[in-house]
Design an enzyme around this catalytic site. Structure first.
Site, mmCIF file in Angstrom:
data_model
loop_
_atom_site.group_PDB
_atom_site.id
_atom_site.type_symbol
_atom_site.label_atom_id
_atom_site.label_comp_id
_atom_site.label_asym_id
_atom_site.label_seq_id
_atom_site.Cartn_x
_atom_site.Cartn_y
_atom_site.Cartn_z
ATOM 1 N N LYS A 71 -2.348 0.343 4.528
ATOM 2 C CA LYS A 71 -2.676 1.224 4.344
ATOM 3 C C LYS A 71 -2.141 2.602 5.962
ATOM 4 C CE LYS A 71 -5.154 -1.083 1.602
ATOM 5 N NZ LYS A 71 -5.158 -1.464 0.290
HETATM 6 C C1 LIG Z 1 -6.342 -3.228 -0.343
HETATM 7 C C2 LIG Z 1 -7.459 -2.964 -0.744
HETATM 8 C C3 LIG Z 1 -8.126 -3.325 -0.830
HETATM 9 C C4 LIG Z 1 -8.461 -5.234 0.284
HETATM 10 O O1 LIG Z 1 -8.043 -4.486 1.520
HETATM 11 P P1 LIG Z 1 -8.236 -5.682 2.605
HETATM 12 O O2 LIG Z 1 -8.875 -4.560 3.560
HETATM 13 O O3 LIG Z 1 -7.133 -5.907 2.369
HETATM 14 O O4 LIG Z 1 -9.148 -6.546 2.042
HETATM 15 C C5 LIG Z 1 -9.666 -3.139 -1.834
HETATM 16 N N1 LIG Z 1 -9.671 -2.720 -2.811
HETATM 17 C C6 LIG Z 1 -8.680 -1.313 -3.125
HETATM 18 C C7 LIG Z 1 -8.312 -0.350 -3.762
HETATM 19 C C8 LIG Z 1 -7.305 -1.856 -1.621
HETATM 20 O O5 LIG Z 1 -6.379 -0.834 -1.747
#
Ligand SMILES: *Cc1c(COP(=O)(O)O)cnc(C)c1O
Length: 376
Positions: free
Chosen positions: A178
């Site tokens: 992200k």
């Molecule tokens: C990356 C992601 C998650 C999970 O995030 P983490 O911090 O890795 O647990 C959940 N939902 C979406 C839409 C994502 O892109």
């Protein structure tokens, strides 16, 4: 190889982490509290509750709503699998809804047909940072609570406000895939003070007093445990990183939007459709995905041809209902299936150069022109 993503990390992050190490307090403490306050303010929410990931944030949010066995939670299949998994952690069943073909997000029209009298919540994903139309989904859901999965959406805006502003609860991710990273990490933002208090307890074993507060009190205070909680804490090491990253976020978003605009111009004329802003907001371009035209080469062949040219692209957003873990869910989601099979994510990171973008577009152009070669 041009990577699909690369986090923007510098000396400031290294120094912030070193300072926490030197302080002797590395678990959840003052840096987490400061990061929570700063992040909540940046999305226009009253409270932030940091967690170990967005996955655990989603689980906590559903747990707070009292969701459990026998309940249904509507989710898009067109999402990282954690969205659906978080529902299963509670014992409830995820119910998959299809998405809009342009934004890749749930809409009122895609959610309405799958609502039942067992629906206890909807998880609305702002997929790839493209802001979903919350008001439209809300209108279809009536009193059913909406939890926003804003994992990808830090820095995205909708209806003139940051994504997350006004949300019942929004869950965020700080994974390096992200835009703002703490290594691993997440947060729930909310305007409701009572929810924030209980979420803080639940993420820390259900303790009535945090370990940091007990330490400050001199160790004489005794906590109690009114309910079964979890260990979903963030550490001060992670939060110190997050505070620096949060200050970089506006610049990161601006740069990504600039790079995306350049891609759109360069790709004009090719048989692809690029992800773009919806009418009601501006995305942060967490992933720059393109949908291949119906007559273009098979997607996986295109990915292989790009890799041969030194371009590390990725398949598009996954569809949970097509994975073995969700094999029991016999649903037809035509838009989701088309998007997931025919899309791919092009490299986009802060330091990507124009020359590298030209290399990506050149490789994609060649791959689309020569389907016979790439599918061999
Ligand atoms: C990356 C992601 C998650 C999970 O995030 P983490 O911090 O890795 O647990 C959940 N939902 C979406 C839409 C994502 O892109």
């Amino acid at each position: 190889m041009i990577p699909v993503m690369r986090p923007l990390l510098g000396d400031e992050e290294a120094e912030a982490v070193a300072e926490v190490v030197r302080s002797g307090w590395v678990a959840q403490g003052p840096r987490v509290a400061a990061f929570e306050a700063a992040f909540a303010e940046s999305v226009g929410a009253a409270h932030g509750v940091a967690t170990s990931s967005c996955t655990t944030a989603l689980h906590l949010a559903l747990h707070l709503l009292g969701i459990g066995v026998g309940d249904e939670v509507v989710v898009p299949s067109f999402s990282f699998i954690a969205t659906a998994n978080a529902v299963r952690y509670t014992g409830a069943s995820p119910v998959f809804a299809d998405v809009d073909p342009v934004t890749g997000n749930l809409t009122g029209a895609t959610v309405a047909p799958v609502l039942t009298d067992r629906t206890r919540a909807v998880i609305l994903v702002h997929q790839a940072g493209v802001p979903a139309d919350v008001a439209d989904v809300r209108a279809a859901c009536g009193a059913i609570p909406i939890v926003e999965d804003a994992a990808c959406a830090a820095g995205s805006r909708a209806h003139g406000r940051p994504v997350g502003a006004g949300a019942l609860m929004a869950a965020w991710s700080f994974h390096p895939r992200k835009l703002l990273t703490t290594g691993e990490g997440g947060m729930i933002t909310t305007d409701d003070a009572e929810s924030a208090v209980r979420l803080r307890r639940l993420r820390e074993h259900g303790m009535s007093m945090s370990a940091a507060d007990r330490h400050r009190s001199g160790g004489n205070a005794v906590e109690d445990y009114a309910e079964t909680g979890f260990n979903y804490r963030m550490t001060d090491i992670q939060a110190a990183l997050g505070e620096v990253q949060l200050r970089r976020l506006p610049g990161i978003v601006a740069r990504r939007r600039e790079l995306a605009a350049a891609y759109r111009e360069m790709l004009d004329g090719l048989d692809v459709r690029c992800v773009d802003d919806p009418p009601h907001g501006e995305g942060n371009v967490q992933s720059f995905w393109v949908l291949l035209g119906d007559d273009a080469a098979p997607r996986d062949g295109v990915l292989a041809a790009l890799a041969e040219q030194g371009v590390s692209a990725r398949r598009g957003i996954m569809a949970a209902h097509l994975e073995p873990a969700y094999a029991g869910h016999d649903v037809s989601l035509p838009v989701t299936e088309h998007l997931t099979r025919r899309s791919l994510i092009l490299p986009l990171h802060h330091e990507l150069t124009t020359a590298e973008q030209e290399q990506v577009v050149g490789a994609l152009t060649a791959a689309l022109r020569a389907p016979a070669v790439v599918s061999s």
